[in-house]
Write an enzyme that holds these catalytic residues in place. Sequence first.
Site, mmCIF file in Angstrom:
data_model
loop_
_atom_site.group_PDB
_atom_site.id
_atom_site.type_symbol
_atom_site.label_atom_id
_atom_site.label_comp_id
_atom_site.label_asym_id
_atom_site.label_seq_id
_atom_site.Cartn_x
_atom_site.Cartn_y
_atom_site.Cartn_z
ATOM 1 N N HIS A 101 0.848 -1.194 0.000
ATOM 2 C CA HIS A 101 0.000 0.000 0.000
ATOM 3 C C HIS A 101 0.882 1.242 0.000
ATOM 4 O O HIS A 101 2.000 1.219 0.498
ATOM 5 C CB HIS A 101 -0.921 0.005 1.227
ATOM 6 C CG HIS A 101 -0.178 -0.186 2.513
ATOM 7 N ND1 HIS A 101 0.246 -1.428 2.954
ATOM 8 C CD2 HIS A 101 0.277 0.711 3.419
ATOM 9 C CE1 HIS A 101 0.903 -1.286 4.082
ATOM 10 N NE2 HIS A 101 0.952 0.002 4.391
ATOM 11 N N HIS A 103 0.909 5.235 1.189
ATOM 12 C CA HIS A 103 0.282 6.244 2.037
ATOM 13 C C HIS A 103 0.304 7.585 1.293
ATOM 14 O O HIS A 103 1.354 7.982 0.779
ATOM 15 C CB HIS A 103 1.082 6.455 3.321
ATOM 16 C CG HIS A 103 1.166 5.267 4.224
ATOM 17 N ND1 HIS A 103 0.450 5.174 5.395
ATOM 18 C CD2 HIS A 103 1.891 4.128 4.151
ATOM 19 C CE1 HIS A 103 0.742 4.033 6.009
ATOM 20 N NE2 HIS A 103 1.618 3.374 5.266
HETATM 21 P P1 AMP Z 1 2.262 0.315 7.190
HETATM 22 O O1 AMP Z 1 2.859 0.621 8.542
HETATM 23 O O2 AMP Z 1 2.934 1.054 6.076
HETATM 24 O O3 AMP Z 1 2.156 -1.173 6.928
HETATM 25 O O4 AMP Z 1 0.803 0.927 7.254
HETATM 26 C C1 AMP Z 1 -0.341 0.213 7.562
HETATM 27 C C2 AMP Z 1 -1.439 1.231 7.775
HETATM 28 O O5 AMP Z 1 -2.683 0.575 7.684
HETATM 29 C C3 AMP Z 1 -1.400 1.899 9.149
HETATM 30 O O6 AMP Z 1 -1.234 3.306 8.975
HETATM 31 C C4 AMP Z 1 -2.759 1.554 9.770
HETATM 32 O O7 AMP Z 1 -3.308 2.637 10.495
HETATM 33 C C5 AMP Z 1 -3.590 1.222 8.549
HETATM 34 N N1 AMP Z 1 -4.695 0.285 8.750
HETATM 35 C C6 AMP Z 1 -4.659 -0.923 9.345
HETATM 36 N N2 AMP Z 1 -5.870 -1.536 9.281
HETATM 37 C C7 AMP Z 1 -6.685 -0.676 8.608
HETATM 38 C C8 AMP Z 1 -8.041 -0.721 8.201
HETATM 39 N N3 AMP Z 1 -8.835 -1.777 8.475
HETATM 40 N N4 AMP Z 1 -8.546 0.353 7.530
HETATM 41 C C9 AMP Z 1 -7.768 1.422 7.266
HETATM 42 N N5 AMP Z 1 -6.472 1.518 7.599
HETATM 43 C C10 AMP Z 1 -5.939 0.491 8.269
#
Ligand code: AMP
Length: 140
Positions: A101, A103
């Site tokens: 993903h 950001h």
């Molecule tokens: P990363 O640390 O780059 O793997 O980012 C994962 C992101 O996913 C974090 O910023 C979380 O807040 C976000 N996240 C986890 N579960 C969900 C969800 N169900 N819906 C939206 N964001 C999520």
Amino acid sequence: MSEEKCIFCLIASGDIPCAKVYEDESVLAFLDLSPVHPGHTLVIPKVHYKDLLEVPCEFAPALLSALKKIGVAVMKATGATGFNVMQNNGVSAGQTMFHVHWHIIPRFDGDGLGAWEQGNYPDAAAMQTMAAKVASCLEK
Ligand code: AMP
Ligand code: ZN
């Protein structure tokens, strides 16, 4: 993690709700549950890839187009004057969700978010040595 248990796959299939901001054939974007600033958006391929290294290069045009479109929309919606695109690969890099993903984080002048702490090479030769080392590790 198997695709059946991957939260982002379940979001992409509609089995888990999200705050959707954009969708096309291959891309979905939704708000991050824990935003750095409100409007912080995650952009994912609908297909499961663990990290950037698994993503086929053919996905690049769809991704780039979505990042640009959503970046502009997030700035308009939040009044942000800039945005960061961030993408973490591996636990050491801060990856916590193992469906790749990107950001999109809206930014404001003086918002106080820390920048990377940057250093220096001891000298120009050390820098050239590192460049040569990385270059030699590129796959032909
Ligand atoms: P990363 O640390 O780059 O793997 O980012 C994962 C992101 O996913 C974090 O910023 C979380 O807040 C976000 N996240 C986890 N579960 C969900 C969800 N169900 N819906 C939206 N964001 C999520
Ligand atoms: Zn997944």
